[in-house]
Design a protein around this motif. Structure first.
Motif, PDB file in Angstrom:
ATOM      1  N   ARG A 272       0.860  -1.179   0.000  1.00 43.59           N
ATOM      2  CA  ARG A 272       0.000   0.000   0.000  1.00 43.59           C
ATOM      3  C   ARG A 272       0.902   1.236   0.000  1.00 43.59           C
ATOM      4  NH1 ARG A 272      -3.404  -1.366   3.597  1.00 43.59           N
ATOM      5  NH2 ARG A 272      -5.319  -1.496   2.371  1.00 43.59           N
ATOM      6  N   GLY A 273       0.699   2.121  -0.972  1.00 42.91           N
ATOM      7  CA  GLY A 273       1.544   3.302  -1.091  1.00 42.91           C
ATOM      8  C   GLY A 273       2.616   3.085  -2.141  1.00 42.91           C
ATOM      9  N   PRO A 274       3.739   3.798  -2.050  1.00 49.99           N
ATOM     10  CA  PRO A 274       4.798   3.678  -3.062  1.00 49.99           C
ATOM     11  C   PRO A 274       5.313   2.245  -3.165  1.00 49.99           C
ATOM     12  CG  PRO A 274       5.186   5.575  -1.639  1.00 49.99           C
ATOM     13  CD  PRO A 274       4.071   4.801  -1.009  1.00 49.99           C
ATOM     14  N   THR A 275       5.430   1.770  -4.389  1.00 45.92           N
ATOM     15  CA  THR A 275       5.900   0.403  -4.614  1.00 45.92           C
ATOM     16  C   THR A 275       7.415   0.308  -4.781  1.00 45.92           C
ATOM     17  OG1 THR A 275       5.515   0.658  -6.990  1.00 45.92           O
ATOM     18  CG2 THR A 275       3.730  -0.300  -5.678  1.00 45.92           C
ATOM     19  N   GLU A 276       8.054   1.396  -5.210  1.00 48.85           N
ATOM     20  CA  GLU A 276       9.477   1.350  -5.524  1.00 48.85           C
ATOM     21  C   GLU A 276      10.346   0.994  -4.318  1.00 48.85           C
ATOM     22  OE1 GLU A 276      12.978   1.118  -7.321  1.00 48.85           O
ATOM     23  OE2 GLU A 276      10.993   1.134  -8.246  1.00 48.85           O
ATOM     24  N   PRO A 277      10.102   1.536  -3.113  1.00 54.13           N
ATOM     25  CA  PRO A 277      10.955   1.152  -1.978  1.00 54.13           C
ATOM     26  C   PRO A 277      10.917  -0.344  -1.694  1.00 54.13           C
ATOM     27  CG  PRO A 277       9.708   3.131  -1.450  1.00 54.13           C
ATOM     28  CD  PRO A 277       9.141   2.615  -2.733  1.00 54.13           C
ATOM     29  N   VAL A 278       9.747  -0.951  -1.807  1.00 54.51           N
ATOM     30  CA  VAL A 278       9.630  -2.390  -1.562  1.00 54.51           C
ATOM     31  C   VAL A 278      10.328  -3.170  -2.668  1.00 54.51           C
ATOM     32  CG1 VAL A 278       8.037  -4.312  -1.244  1.00 54.51           C
ATOM     33  CG2 VAL A 278       7.466  -2.057  -0.320  1.00 54.51           C
ATOM     34  N   ALA A 279      10.073  -2.801  -3.917  1.00 57.61           N
ATOM     35  CA  ALA A 279      10.693  -3.493  -5.045  1.00 57.61           C
ATOM     36  C   ALA A 279      12.213  -3.384  -4.983  1.00 57.61           C
ATOM     37  CB  ALA A 279      10.166  -2.919  -6.359  1.00 57.61           C
ATOM     38  N   SER A 280      12.720  -2.201  -4.659  1.00 53.78           N
ATOM     39  CA  SER A 280      14.174  -2.010  -4.595  1.00 53.78           C
ATOM     40  C   SER A 280      14.804  -2.837  -3.493  1.00 53.78           C
ATOM     41  CB  SER A 280      14.493  -0.524  -4.381  1.00 53.78           C
ATOM     42  OG  SER A 280      14.096   0.242  -5.498  1.00 53.78           O
ATOM     43  N   ALA A 281      14.152  -2.888  -2.339  1.00 55.67           N
ATOM     44  CA  ALA A 281      14.682  -3.671  -1.221  1.00 55.67           C
ATOM     45  C   ALA A 281      14.735  -5.160  -1.571  1.00 55.67           C
ATOM     46  CB  ALA A 281      13.834  -3.448   0.027  1.00 55.67           C
ATOM     47  N   MET A 282      13.719  -5.666  -2.247  1.00 56.19           N
ATOM     48  CA  MET A 282      13.680  -7.075  -2.617  1.00 56.19           C
ATOM     49  C   MET A 282      14.720  -7.387  -3.693  1.00 56.19           C
ATOM     50  SD  MET A 282       9.512  -7.486  -2.592  1.00 56.19           S
ATOM     51  CE  MET A 282       9.419  -9.253  -2.912  1.00 56.19           C
ATOM     52  N   ARG A 283      14.847  -6.512  -4.674  1.00 55.91           N
ATOM     53  CA  ARG A 283      15.844  -6.728  -5.723  1.00 55.91           C
ATOM     54  C   ARG A 283      17.266  -6.662  -5.153  1.00 55.91           C
ATOM     55  NH1 ARG A 283      14.918  -2.742 -10.511  1.00 55.91           N
ATOM     56  NH2 ARG A 283      16.571  -4.048 -11.398  1.00 55.91           N
ATOM     57  N   ALA A 284      17.482  -5.759  -4.214  1.00 51.44           N
ATOM     58  CA  ALA A 284      18.805  -5.644  -3.603  1.00 51.44           C
ATOM     59  C   ALA A 284      19.156  -6.911  -2.819  1.00 51.44           C
ATOM     60  CB  ALA A 284      18.858  -4.422  -2.692  1.00 51.44           C
ATOM     61  N   ALA A 285      18.170  -7.503  -2.156  1.00 51.36           N
ATOM     62  CA  ALA A 285      18.421  -8.740  -1.413  1.00 51.36           C
ATOM     63  C   ALA A 285      18.801  -9.875  -2.363  1.00 51.36           C
ATOM     64  CB  ALA A 285      17.188  -9.113  -0.593  1.00 51.36           C
ATOM     65  N   PHE A 286      18.114  -9.962  -3.481  1.00 54.48           N
ATOM     66  CA  PHE A 286      18.503 -10.963  -4.478  1.00 54.48           C
ATOM     67  C   PHE A 286      19.921 -10.688  -4.995  1.00 54.48           C
ATOM     68  CE2 PHE A 286      13.923 -12.161  -5.482  1.00 54.48           C
ATOM     69  CZ  PHE A 286      14.082 -13.487  -5.151  1.00 54.48           C
ATOM     70  N   ALA A 287      20.229  -9.410  -5.234  1.00 56.44           N
ATOM     71  CA  ALA A 287      21.547  -9.049  -5.770  1.00 56.44           C
ATOM     72  C   ALA A 287      22.663  -9.456  -4.821  1.00 56.44           C
ATOM     73  CB  ALA A 287      21.604  -7.552  -6.060  1.00 56.44           C
ATOM     74  N   ARG A 288      22.424  -9.371  -3.517  1.00 61.16           N
ATOM     75  CA  ARG A 288      23.442  -9.775  -2.550  1.00 61.16           C
ATOM     76  C   ARG A 288      23.752 -11.257  -2.632  1.00 61.16           C
ATOM     77  NH1 ARG A 288      20.742  -5.760   0.588  1.00 61.16           N
ATOM     78  NH2 ARG A 288      19.404  -7.286   1.638  1.00 61.16           N
ATOM     79  N   HIS A 289      22.855 -12.002  -3.271  1.00 63.85           N
ATOM     80  CA  HIS A 289      23.069 -13.441  -3.447  1.00 63.85           C
ATOM     81  C   HIS A 289      23.356 -13.791  -4.901  1.00 63.85           C
ATOM     82  CE1 HIS A 289      21.933 -14.745   0.669  1.00 63.85           C
ATOM     83  NE2 HIS A 289      21.300 -13.583   0.661  1.00 63.85           N
ATOM     84  N   GLY A 290      23.770 -12.781  -5.655  1.00 55.99           N
ATOM     85  CA  GLY A 290      24.238 -13.012  -7.015  1.00 55.99           C
ATOM     86  C   GLY A 290      23.170 -13.139  -8.074  1.00 55.99           C
ATOM     87  N   LEU A 291      21.943 -12.720  -7.771  1.00 58.42           N
ATOM     88  CA  LEU A 291      20.861 -12.837  -8.731  1.00 58.42           C
ATOM     89  C   LEU A 291      20.338 -11.467  -9.161  1.00 58.42           C
ATOM     90  CD1 LEU A 291      18.596 -15.721  -7.340  1.00 58.42           C
ATOM     91  CD2 LEU A 291      20.101 -15.805  -9.328  1.00 58.42           C
ATOM     92  N   SER A 292      20.209 -11.259 -10.444  1.00 60.58           N
ATOM     93  CA  SER A 292      19.479 -10.095 -10.931  1.00 60.58           C
ATOM     94  C   SER A 292      17.990 -10.420 -10.882  1.00 60.58           C
ATOM     95  CB  SER A 292      19.893  -9.744 -12.364  1.00 60.58           C
ATOM     96  OG  SER A 292      19.612 -10.823 -13.240  1.00 60.58           O
ATOM     97  N   ALA A 293      17.166  -9.407 -10.768  1.00 64.03           N
ATOM     98  CA  ALA A 293      15.723  -9.626 -10.663  1.00 64.03           C
ATOM     99  C   ALA A 293      14.989  -8.435 -11.266  1.00 64.03           C
ATOM    100  CB  ALA A 293      15.310  -9.818  -9.205  1.00 64.03           C
ATOM    101  N   ARG A 294      13.829  -8.692 -11.805  1.00 69.42           N
ATOM    102  CA  ARG A 294      12.982  -7.616 -12.327  1.00 69.42           C
ATOM    103  C   ARG A 294      11.722  -7.530 -11.472  1.00 69.42           C
ATOM    104  NH1 ARG A 294      10.101 -10.392 -17.626  1.00 69.42           N
ATOM    105  NH2 ARG A 294      10.800 -12.532 -17.206  1.00 69.42           N
ATOM    106  N   ALA A 295      11.187  -6.338 -11.365  1.00 67.71           N
ATOM    107  CA  ALA A 295       9.983  -6.116 -10.573  1.00 67.71           C
ATOM    108  C   ALA A 295       8.807  -5.813 -11.494  1.00 67.71           C
ATOM    109  CB  ALA A 295      10.191  -4.977  -9.586  1.00 67.71           C
ATOM    110  N   LEU A 296       7.714  -6.535 -11.302  1.00 64.49           N
ATOM    111  CA  LEU A 296       6.475  -6.297 -12.023  1.00 64.49           C
ATOM    112  C   LEU A 296       5.463  -5.729 -11.032  1.00 64.49           C
ATOM    113  CD1 LEU A 296       6.272  -9.714 -13.933  1.00 64.49           C
ATOM    114  CD2 LEU A 296       7.230  -7.556 -14.779  1.00 64.49           C
ATOM    115  N   ILE A 297       4.946  -4.559 -11.335  1.00 65.36           N
ATOM    116  CA  ILE A 297       3.951  -3.935 -10.460  1.00 65.36           C
ATOM    117  C   ILE A 297       2.575  -4.279 -11.005  1.00 65.36           C
ATOM    118  CG2 ILE A 297       3.201  -1.821  -9.335  1.00 65.36           C
ATOM    119  CD1 ILE A 297       6.137  -2.687  -8.811  1.00 65.36           C
TER     120      ILE A 297
END
Length: 316
Positions: A272-297
Motif C-alpha cells: 500500500r503506497g509507493p511500490t518502488e521502496p519495496v521493489a528495490s529492497a527485494m531486488r537488492a536482497a537478491f543481488a546480494r546473493h548473485g541474482l538479478s531480478a525484475r519487478a512487475l507492479i
C-alpha cells in the motif's frame, strides 16, 4: 495460416499467484498480467500448428510438447468429441517457471478451446474440474479461469471453490522475479511428509483468518495472517536469498504481506503506497546473493480467462 484474417477465437488469460502464504494448494489470485492465445484458422481433425512470441518463444513452439494443445486434446477425449485441428498464435507475457501460473494459462486456454471449437458444451463446473485434474491442484487454474481471489478444495475427484473479490485498488502486488528457476517437482519434493502439530495449527488459523479478512475487507490483519510453516520455510532454501528477500519486504512500512508466489522463485509483496521502496529492497536482497531480478507492479483482477473475440466460423 490466415495471418491477415480476424481470429476464429481469441483468449486473454491472466497470471496467478498461488498459496499466498498459509493457503498451500488452496488459495490463489488472478493478476493483471496476461497471455493471449488466438486460433487463426480451423484445420483438419488432429492437425495443429503453433506460433509463439514473447516469453518461452524458443521452447513452446513444439506442437508435441505444447501444454495448451495437450490440454485441448485431453479435454476433447474426456468429453468424447473429435480433436478439431487449429492454427494457434500465442503471445506470452508471463515468465515461464517462475511461480506466476504460466502453465495454468495453457491448461485453462486448452480446455476452453475444447469447449469453444467443438460441440462439447461442458458446463463451467465440469471445465474447472478437468482443468484441475490436468494441473493436479486448483490453486492456479481456478483463479486463472474465474478471476478474483479463490479458495479451492480438491480431493482428486471433486472440486469445491469460492470466489472472493480481487485486491482493492489501493493495494498493489509487487512481483519480484529473479533470474533463476525452481521446478515444481523440486519444490514439492523438498516438503516433509509430516509437520509438527503446532505448525499445522498455525497454518489452519492463519489461512482461516486470511479468508475471513479478505471476505470482510480487514486488510489491516494481512501482516499477521500471511505467516506460514507448511512450505515456505523449506522452499526458501531452493531460492538464493529467498528468506532474506521476504524479510526485507516485510521490514518496509508499505508492505502489508509478503510470500513466495506458488513454488517460486518469484516473491510477491502486497503493498500500500509507493511500490518502488519495496521493489528495490527485494531486488537488492537478491543481488546480494548473485541474482538479478525484475519487478512487475501488478494489481489483482476480477476478470478471469475471457473470450476476447469469437467469429461464427468457430461453430461451422
Amino acid at each position: 495460416m490466415r495471418r491477415d484474417a480476424e481470429p476464429v477465437v481469441a483468449l486473454k488469460v491472466p497470471a496467478t499467484t498461488a498459496n499466498m502464504g498459509p493457503g498451500f494448494d488452496t488459495f490463489g489470485m488472478a493478476l493483471s498480467l496476461h497471455n493471449r492465445f488466438s486460433v487463426t484458422d480451423v484445420l483438419p481433425e488432429g492437425r495443429f500448428t503453433v506460433r509463439v512470441t514473447g516469453e518461452g518463444a524458443q521452447e513452446l513452439g513444439d506442437v508435441e510438447k505444447n501444454l495448451l494443445v495437450k490440454s485441448y486434446c485431453r479435454a476433447c477425449d474426456e468429453w468424447g468429441v473429435p480433436r478439431r485441428g487449429f492454427a494457434l498464435e500465442s503471445h506470452n507475457a508471463i515468465p515461464l517457471r517462475r511461480g506466476l501460473g504460466s502453465s495454468s494459462t495453457a491448461v485453462v486456454a486448452g480446455v476452453m478451446l475444447a469447449n469453444l471449437l467443438t460441440d462439447a458444451r461442458a458446463p463451467e463446473d465440469e471445465a474447472l474440474r478437468l482443468m484441475t485434474a490436468i494441473e493436479g491442484h486448483p490453486d492456479n487454474v481456478v483463479p486463472c479461469a474465474v478471476g478474483g481471489m479463490t479458495i479451492s478444495c480438491w480431493d482428486g475427484e471433486r472440486l469445491c471453490c469460492v470466489r472472493l473479490p480481487p485486491l482493492p485498488q489501493d493495494l498493489q502486488a509487487v512481483a519480484v522475479v529473479p533470474d533463476c528457476e525452481v521446478s515444481t517437482e523440486s519444490a514439492r519434493a523438498i516438503l516433509p511428509g509430516e509437520v509438527p502439530f503446532r505448525d499445522a495449527i498455525l497454518n489452519v488459523s492463519r489461512a482461516a483468518l486470511l479468508a475471513a479478512a479478505w471476505a470482510t475487507g480487514r486488510w489491516d490483519v494481512l501482516p499477521f495472517v500471511s505467516e506460514d510453516r507448511l512450505h515456505q520455510p523449506y522452499r526458501t532454501g531452493l531460492i538464493p536469498g529467498g528468506a532474506e528477500v521476504l524479510e526485507e519486504a516485510r521490514r518496509r512500512s508499505e508492505c502489508a504481506a509478503a510470500f513466495i508466489s506458488g513454488s517460486g522463485p518469484t516473491m510477491i509483496a502486497l503493498t500500500r503506497g509507493p511500490t518502488e521502496p519495496v521493489a528495490s529492497a527485494m531486488r537488492a536482497a537478491f543481488a546480494r546473493h548473485g541474482l538479478s531480478a525484475r519487478a512487475l507492479i501488478l494489481s489483482g483482477t476480477a476478470e478471469g480467462a475471457t473470450v476476447h473475440d469469437r467469429r461464427t466460423t468457430a461453430s461451422q
